[in-house]
Design a protein around this motif. Sequence first.
Motif, PDB file in Angstrom:
ATOM      1  N   VAL A  86      21.330  44.215 -19.072  1.00 32.03           N
ATOM      2  CA  VAL A  86      22.215  43.537 -20.019  1.00 32.03           C
ATOM      3  C   VAL A  86      23.652  43.654 -19.525  1.00 32.03           C
ATOM      4  O   VAL A  86      24.170  44.749 -19.329  1.00 32.03           O
ATOM      5  N   LYS A  87      24.259  42.491 -19.317  1.00 33.75           N
ATOM      6  CA  LYS A  87      25.671  42.423 -18.921  1.00 33.75           C
ATOM      7  C   LYS A  87      26.460  41.562 -19.899  1.00 33.75           C
ATOM      8  O   LYS A  87      27.667  41.664 -19.969  1.00 33.75           O
ATOM      9  N   ASP A  88      25.763  40.711 -20.616  1.00 31.67           N
ATOM     10  CA  ASP A  88      26.411  39.747 -21.501  1.00 31.67           C
ATOM     11  C   ASP A  88      26.102  40.100 -22.954  1.00 31.67           C
ATOM     12  O   ASP A  88      24.987  39.894 -23.430  1.00 31.67           O
ATOM     13  N   THR A  89      27.102  40.618 -23.658  1.00 29.78           N
ATOM     14  CA  THR A  89      26.871  41.028 -25.046  1.00 29.78           C
ATOM     15  C   THR A  89      27.021  39.872 -26.031  1.00 29.78           C
ATOM     16  O   THR A  89      26.933  40.090 -27.237  1.00 29.78           O
ATOM     17  N   THR A  90      27.231  38.666 -25.530  1.00 32.02           N
ATOM     18  CA  THR A  90      27.173  37.501 -26.424  1.00 32.02           C
ATOM     19  C   THR A  90      25.725  37.036 -26.581  1.00 32.02           C
ATOM     20  O   THR A  90      25.398  36.341 -27.527  1.00 32.02           O
ATOM     21  N   PHE A  92      22.961  39.462 -25.870  1.00 35.07           N
ATOM     22  CA  PHE A  92      22.213  40.651 -26.285  1.00 35.07           C
ATOM     23  C   PHE A  92      23.109  41.564 -27.121  1.00 35.07           C
ATOM     24  O   PHE A  92      24.333  41.489 -27.027  1.00 35.07           O
ATOM     25  N   PRO A  93      22.517  42.467 -27.909  1.00 39.43           N
ATOM     26  CA  PRO A  93      23.330  43.384 -28.731  1.00 39.43           C
ATOM     27  C   PRO A  93      24.256  44.251 -27.871  1.00 39.43           C
ATOM     28  O   PRO A  93      23.871  44.694 -26.786  1.00 39.43           O
ATOM     29  N   LYS A  94      25.450  44.492 -28.372  1.00 42.12           N
ATOM     30  CA  LYS A  94      26.451  45.278 -27.638  1.00 42.12           C
ATOM     31  C   LYS A  94      25.948  46.672 -27.277  1.00 42.12           C
ATOM     32  O   LYS A  94      26.263  47.191 -26.214  1.00 42.12           O
ATOM     33  N   GLU A  95      25.179  47.264 -28.164  1.00 45.38           N
ATOM     34  CA  GLU A  95      24.693  48.626 -27.888  1.00 45.38           C
ATOM     35  C   GLU A  95      23.658  48.658 -26.758  1.00 45.38           C
ATOM     36  O   GLU A  95      23.285  49.725 -26.284  1.00 45.38           O
ATOM     37  N   LYS A  96      23.222  47.506 -26.287  1.00 49.10           N
ATOM     38  CA  LYS A  96      22.257  47.448 -25.186  1.00 49.10           C
ATOM     39  C   LYS A  96      22.910  47.151 -23.843  1.00 49.10           C
ATOM     40  O   LYS A  96      22.224  46.968 -22.845  1.00 49.10           O
ATOM     41  N   LEU A  97      24.244  47.136 -23.802  1.00 54.37           N
ATOM     42  CA  LEU A  97      24.968  46.897 -22.563  1.00 54.37           C
ATOM     43  C   LEU A  97      24.501  47.877 -21.488  1.00 54.37           C
ATOM     44  O   LEU A  97      24.390  49.081 -21.737  1.00 54.37           O
ATOM     45  N   TYR A 115      13.703  46.539 -24.872  1.00 56.77           N
ATOM     46  CA  TYR A 115      14.843  47.278 -24.317  1.00 56.77           C
ATOM     47  C   TYR A 115      14.358  48.616 -23.824  1.00 56.77           C
ATOM     48  O   TYR A 115      13.575  49.290 -24.482  1.00 56.77           O
TER      49      TYR A 115
END
Length: 117
Positions: A86-90, A92-97, A115
């Motif tokens: 995950v690189k794009d928090t738009t 995926f959820p931010k907490e999964k960055l 995840y």
Amino acid sequence: MTQTNFIIVQDCTLFQIKKAIRQWIYMYDKSLSENFCIELYQYDTNKYVIIPKEDIDNQSFNFLVNYLYYPENIKYKPIISGYTFVKDTTIFPKEKLNYEIEILFPKMIQSTIMYMP
């Protein structure tokens, strides 16, 4: 640690998967870099590994995984698992960055995202 995107495809022929990859590249040609290429490896009968050799964004990777499952004019129902970080928090959820995720297209289920810590 290198963060590599890759896709595992099962239950299709080499011809079918090559055709689907070519179609996707043709559709997204303008948004891909000039040096973009995909490596395709067959590791068993009707089982393949696809590795985009350039880092592509999460959205393009998701489009590729989705297109491989729903290509135009190819009649097959493969099992597909895509792995990316995950690189794009738009998307995926931010907490999964920076988490590694698996995008699944099993035969009987539309789509699942898992995840992994």
